[in-house]
Design an enzyme around this catalytic site. Sequence first.
Site, mmCIF file in Angstrom:
data_model
loop_
_atom_site.group_PDB
_atom_site.id
_atom_site.type_symbol
_atom_site.label_atom_id
_atom_site.label_comp_id
_atom_site.label_asym_id
_atom_site.label_seq_id
_atom_site.Cartn_x
_atom_site.Cartn_y
_atom_site.Cartn_z
ATOM 1 N N GLU A 88 4.288 -4.284 20.001
ATOM 2 C CA GLU A 88 3.845 -2.796 20.208
ATOM 3 C C GLU A 88 2.187 -2.794 20.363
ATOM 4 O OE1 GLU A 88 5.452 -0.302 20.843
ATOM 5 O OE2 GLU A 88 7.706 -0.951 20.111
ATOM 6 N N HIS A 92 -8.047 -5.138 18.462
ATOM 7 C CA HIS A 92 -8.939 -6.448 18.318
ATOM 8 C C HIS A 92 -10.144 -5.991 17.971
ATOM 9 C CE1 HIS A 92 -5.550 -8.647 19.778
ATOM 10 N NE2 HIS A 92 -5.420 -8.010 20.826
ATOM 11 N N ALA A 152 -1.191 -11.371 14.092
ATOM 12 C CA ALA A 152 -0.210 -10.530 14.884
ATOM 13 C C ALA A 152 -0.115 -11.444 16.130
ATOM 14 C CB ALA A 152 -0.703 -9.325 15.616
ATOM 15 N N ALA A 167 -3.465 -13.235 17.028
ATOM 16 C CA ALA A 167 -5.134 -13.127 16.611
ATOM 17 C C ALA A 167 -4.839 -13.085 15.142
ATOM 18 C CB ALA A 167 -5.271 -11.427 16.744
ATOM 19 N N CYS A 183 1.640 -2.730 15.507
ATOM 20 C CA CYS A 183 2.745 -3.463 15.731
ATOM 21 C C CYS A 183 3.971 -2.563 15.539
ATOM 22 C CB CYS A 183 2.822 -4.799 15.021
ATOM 23 S SG CYS A 183 1.597 -6.021 15.297
#
Length: 229
Positions: A88, A92, A152, A167, A183
Amino acid sequence: MLTYPEKLAGSKRKCSLYNCGTIDYQTAWIWQKSLQKERTIDPDRADALVILEHPPVYTLGTDASLEYLKFDHLQTEYELYRVERGGEVTYHCPGQIIAYPILNLRYYQQDLHWYLRQLEEVIIRVLALHNLAGERIEGLTGVWVEDRKIAAIGIKVSRWITMHGFALNVCPDLSGFEQIVPCGIADRSVGSMAEFIPNINPYLVRQQIIHVFGEVFGIEMLESEEFQI
């Protein structure tokens, strides 16, 4: 027909390391696709690992739902991309270390679940170096520390060659996550290493990711030139 021999006893597959600074998302995305294409054309080419950070940006997976955005995607000041990875929406930003492995899984295991668990293992081992207990949650992808999602993962695999990756929240400004349901998980919060280790050194964590990645995948890291598209 192409064949993919198993690794010779005592030998390690080579992996070109691109240890970069901050690169805008679109540039890195194009670069990843280029690296993946090169290895599709030449499967014997060394794998690659790109380590970098991004300026603030939101990304949606292929089938990600817009309902997890808390802003209008048609009228927004935020940089937003829908890309070919699974998963999803995520966010960042600087202080978040991102790893994009370009691996030919025919030399490892042709099993996406195995690959996801290996990426989680890299993160868990890095966290353990800081006395943080990274955990998996059954049915979910990623790594948590004390019920806070600290890393994630989202991947794309084409002809068994990977792109996208993970990440790890080292010391980012987490406020950007407030604009989404990260997510698609509404009942769990996002965290960072800095919340547990206030003076965390992101350069050290970056070096640890590189070392542990080589250890987990059993590969030899080769320092590479600066990126180019």
